[in-house]
Design a protein around this motif. Sequence first.
Motif, mmCIF file in Angstrom:
data_model
loop_
_atom_site.group_PDB
_atom_site.id
_atom_site.type_symbol
_atom_site.label_atom_id
_atom_site.label_comp_id
_atom_site.label_asym_id
_atom_site.label_seq_id
_atom_site.Cartn_x
_atom_site.Cartn_y
_atom_site.Cartn_z
ATOM 1 N N ASP A 1 2.321 1.648 -3.453
ATOM 2 C CA ASP A 1 1.238 2.035 -4.351
ATOM 3 C C ASP A 1 0.907 3.519 -4.199
ATOM 4 N N ASP A 2 0.787 3.971 -2.943
ATOM 5 C CA ASP A 2 0.456 5.369 -2.684
ATOM 6 C C ASP A 2 1.565 6.313 -3.155
ATOM 7 N N VAL B 1 5.460 -5.688 -7.724
ATOM 8 C CA VAL B 1 5.273 -4.318 -8.205
ATOM 9 C C VAL B 1 5.212 -4.369 -9.727
ATOM 10 N N GLU B 2 4.078 -4.001 -10.282
ATOM 11 C CA GLU B 2 3.856 -4.109 -11.715
ATOM 12 C C GLU B 2 4.272 -2.833 -12.442
ATOM 13 N N GLY C 1 2.523 4.635 -7.427
ATOM 14 C CA GLY C 1 1.539 4.192 -8.397
ATOM 15 C C GLY C 1 1.157 5.302 -9.364
ATOM 16 N N GLY C 2 1.182 4.994 -10.646
ATOM 17 C CA GLY C 2 0.844 5.982 -11.658
ATOM 18 C C GLY C 2 1.966 6.925 -12.021
ATOM 19 N N ASP D 1 2.569 0.724 -12.405
ATOM 20 C CA ASP D 1 1.118 0.639 -12.347
ATOM 21 C C ASP D 1 0.611 0.471 -10.915
ATOM 22 N N SER D 2 1.078 -0.567 -10.217
ATOM 23 C CA SER D 2 0.560 -0.837 -8.877
ATOM 24 C C SER D 2 1.456 -1.834 -8.147
ATOM 25 N N ASP E 1 1.259 -5.045 -5.135
ATOM 26 C CA ASP E 1 0.330 -5.986 -4.526
ATOM 27 C C ASP E 1 1.133 -6.973 -3.689
ATOM 28 N N SER F 1 0.827 -1.210 0.000
ATOM 29 C CA SER F 1 0.000 0.000 0.000
ATOM 30 C C SER F 1 0.857 1.255 0.000
#
Length: 276
Positions: free
Chosen positions: A15-16, A56-57, A19-20, A45-46, A48, A12
């Motif tokens: 991601d925060d 991590v994608e 991400g993006g 991307d994200s 998980d 998380s």
Amino acid sequence: MPEGHTIHRLASAIDDAFGGSRPAVSSPQGRFAESAALLDGTYLDSADAWGKHLFVEFSAERVLHVHLGLIGKFSVLSYDDMLPPPRGAVRLRLATDTTVADLRGPIICALRTPTEVTEVIARTGPDPLRADADPSRAWDRIHRSRKAIGQLLMDQDVVAGIGNLYRCELLWRHRVDPFKPGNKVRSAVWDALWTDLVRLMKVGVATGRIVTDEAQLEKAEAAIASTGAAVVRRPKHAVYKRTDEPCPRCGAKVRTQVMGGRNLFWCPRCQRHRTA
């Protein structure tokens, strides 16, 4: 070794923070330099988690696979003006203009394809923190095995994300003898263990702590329901690392013995073989 709730919190956080974005990716230590060059500046991307595995994608179907092992650390920090220099043996660094994440000491830091990620997940047991978890997969392994339930719970191929602390406290909470063979554990007992494990680990994600004391759990859950967060400064544990101390339920002395390479802690009175 970080347990599953820690990896979900880490996913998380990454991601925060990233991400993006298109973070700079490097390997100050040099051991991941070739793969880092492929990820550098590409779209993240994200992130998980599945048990103790972090994925991590990135774009172009590239997935960073991390397993921290016993000593690994993946820190995510914000900064204001200058990007801080790496300290120690940093295997991997992700960086934007405001945030840096440094990975040190993992047992796995590898670039995977989506197919390879699927293969890793297929070899891993269900994760209590995932909505798509199927506890029957774990039960299928448990009720066919003669291994002790205390050993099976630490097997990541059976259940993903459980570490020693969760193992010891979970079995104590349900009065289960850790030495009882899996094929002697009733399905109703497994259902209760799984349900409780989901509850415990969700609180672990929210608080960043392993909370197993019922009073602390209820207080944390109330705070999470009210504000979305909770703080537990000193979690209480019934048996974990409490050798020769009295069991809080019956007063018997807590025992310890190595099982599955880790020190098992249990109450010989509350967790007699007949009670499971």
